[in-house]
Design an enzyme around this catalytic site. Structure first.
Site, PDB file in Angstrom:
ATOM      1  N   GLY A  16       0.823  -1.206   0.000  1.00 51.69           N
ATOM      2  CA  GLY A  16       0.000   0.000   0.000  1.00 51.69           C
ATOM      3  C   GLY A  16       0.854   1.251   0.000  1.00 51.69           C
ATOM      4  O   GLY A  16       1.868   1.323   0.682  1.00 51.69           O
ATOM      5  N   ARG A  77       0.976  -5.227  -5.786  1.00 54.49           N
ATOM      6  CA  ARG A  77       1.142  -6.498  -5.087  1.00 54.49           C
ATOM      7  C   ARG A  77       1.212  -7.596  -6.139  1.00 54.49           C
ATOM      8  O   ARG A  77       0.397  -7.629  -7.053  1.00 54.49           O
ATOM      9  CB  ARG A  77      -0.006  -6.737  -4.108  1.00 54.49           C
ATOM     10  N   ASP A 105       5.007  -4.884   6.149  1.00 47.95           N
ATOM     11  CA  ASP A 105       5.397  -6.224   6.562  1.00 47.95           C
ATOM     12  C   ASP A 105       5.510  -7.186   5.382  1.00 47.95           C
ATOM     13  O   ASP A 105       6.489  -7.928   5.260  1.00 47.95           O
ATOM     14  CB  ASP A 105       4.372  -6.755   7.579  1.00 47.95           C
ATOM     15  N   THR A 127       4.275   2.433   5.823  1.00 47.57           N
ATOM     16  CA  THR A 127       2.891   1.969   5.918  1.00 47.57           C
ATOM     17  C   THR A 127       2.113   2.873   6.858  1.00 47.57           C
ATOM     18  O   THR A 127       2.611   3.232   7.927  1.00 47.57           O
ATOM     19  CB  THR A 127       2.799   0.516   6.419  1.00 47.57           C
ATOM     20  N   ASP A 129      -0.260   2.049   8.635  1.00 54.17           N
ATOM     21  CA  ASP A 129      -0.755   1.289   9.789  1.00 54.17           C
ATOM     22  C   ASP A 129       0.162   1.377  11.007  1.00 54.17           C
ATOM     23  O   ASP A 129      -0.265   1.038  12.118  1.00 54.17           O
ATOM     24  CB  ASP A 129      -0.940  -0.179   9.416  1.00 54.17           C
ATOM     25  N   ASP A 131       2.463  -0.587  11.937  1.00 51.60           N
ATOM     26  CA  ASP A 131       2.407  -1.904  12.563  1.00 51.60           C
ATOM     27  C   ASP A 131       3.681  -2.724  12.379  1.00 51.60           C
ATOM     28  O   ASP A 131       3.663  -3.949  12.570  1.00 51.60           O
ATOM     29  CB  ASP A 131       1.216  -2.697  12.036  1.00 51.60           C
ATOM     30  N   ARG A 173      -6.935  -3.174   9.049  1.00 54.98           N
ATOM     31  CA  ARG A 173      -7.583  -4.482   9.102  1.00 54.98           C
ATOM     32  C   ARG A 173      -7.087  -5.297  10.285  1.00 54.98           C
ATOM     33  O   ARG A 173      -7.860  -5.977  10.955  1.00 54.98           O
ATOM     34  CB  ARG A 173      -7.333  -5.250   7.798  1.00 54.98           C
TER      35      ARG A 173
END
Length: 322
Positions: A16, A77, A105, A127, A129, A131, A173
């Site tokens: 992303g 992707r 990741d 990212t 996120d 994360d 998500r």
């Protein structure tokens, strides 16, 4: 000091898109050129790497992109790259290169595979996120957070005018960092994230009813997209509280926009460090932020780590937002 042997590097963005990726690309390119090396941009991520879709970049190739969202190298992707054959194909393309991978990741797992095939590879976390466990900060998070906060602030105005509850779904998500920070920053009455179990009655309905006894009748509820069906939640909240409840899904608008100053600073520093490592002949590392310092860590060790939410922030959000 002896002259450094000229090397060839390449950079790609994967997964992303995230604001600040362009700033990282710019830093990688300008750092490599400043140190006397050549550098290629690989287009469309690992898909482009397998197809040898790359161009040599110069200083002017990355002019006026430090502020821009998205990525000038594009991203994708690739299912083929997830196969052993695809990874060997990609490794054959970049066998003479030192590679910088900017992504999350999944992108780092691709970098891990290439490292195992002998390609010197450095990862830069990009990212929204936030994360990636090996770093306290990922490129894109701050801009996405500010976008979410600005949107929620605007929703608060209309929610207050109508004595309404606005349920705001933000991206995430599997990770609730963006939702947690946005909920805390906007004073949301409740924030629901994948990392923590929740009960709609206890964590939303009861909190709203308690708040109404103090004279407040408009509410913001922030939910990460991974916690469940937000539309059903709205219906349930309205039925249980009698407060008109509307859903707003912020969606991909969170990925766009000019990168904040923080993104540009960290992205520039991490890009610089990535080239330093490759120049030294070091690969299989991920660059990150730890205690406000740029550092690097072995890619296998980094990917084995798990990142939890900030427990203090979670506690603050629950206790003072009512």
């Amino acid at each position: 000091m002896s002259e450094t042997k000229k090397k060839t590097f390449a950079v790609l963005t994967s997964g992303g898109d995230a604001p600040g990726m362009n700033a990282a690309v710019r830093s990688v390119v300008r750092t490599a050129l400043h140190k006397g090396h050549s550098v290629y941009g690989i287009f469309h991520g690992y898909e482009g790497l397998m197809e040898d879709h790359m161009d040599e970049l110069q200083e002017r190739s990355v002019s006026n992109i430090i502020n821009r969202g998205g990525t000038i190298l594009y991203t994708a992707r690739s299912k083929e790259f997830m196969t052993e054959e695809g990874q060997k194909k990609a490794a054959a393309t970049c066998k003479l290169l030192g590679l910088v991978v900017i992504g999350g990741d999944g992108s780092f797992r691709g970098a891990q595979k290439l490292s195992a095939l002998g390609i010197p590879t450095i990862g830069i976390p990009g990212t929204i996120d936030n994360d990636i466990a090996s770093t306290e900060y990922t490129i894109g998070f701050d801009t996405a957070l500010n976008t979410a906060v600005q949107s929620i602030d605007k929703l608060r105005d209309t929610s207050q005018s109508h004595d309404r509850c606005s349920v705001v779904e933000v991206m995430g998500r599997n990770a609730g960092h963006l939702a947690l920070y946005a909920g805390l920053a906007t004073g949301a009455v409740a924030t629901l994230i994948p990392e923590r179990p929740f009960d709609l009655d206890r964590d939303v309905v009861d909190r709203m009813k308690a708040t109404m006894t103090t004279g407040k009748h408009h509410f913001i509820v922030v939910v990460a997209e991974g916690v469940g069906n937000s539309k059903d939640m709205c219906y349930y909240i309205e039925q249980r509280t009698g407060v008109e409840t509307r859903l707003t899904v912020l969606g991909h608008v969170q990925r766009g926009g000019n990168a904040t100053a923080m993104e540009r600073v960290y992205a520039s520093a991490m890009g610089y460090r990535a080239i330093e490592l490759l120049e030294e002949g070091v690969g299989s590392r991920i660059v990150g932020v730890k205690e406000n310092r740029i550092y690097d860590i072995d890619i296998d060790e980094a990917l084995a780590m798990k990142k939890d939410i900030n427990e203090l922030f979670y506690k603050v959000a629950r206790e003072i937002s009512i």
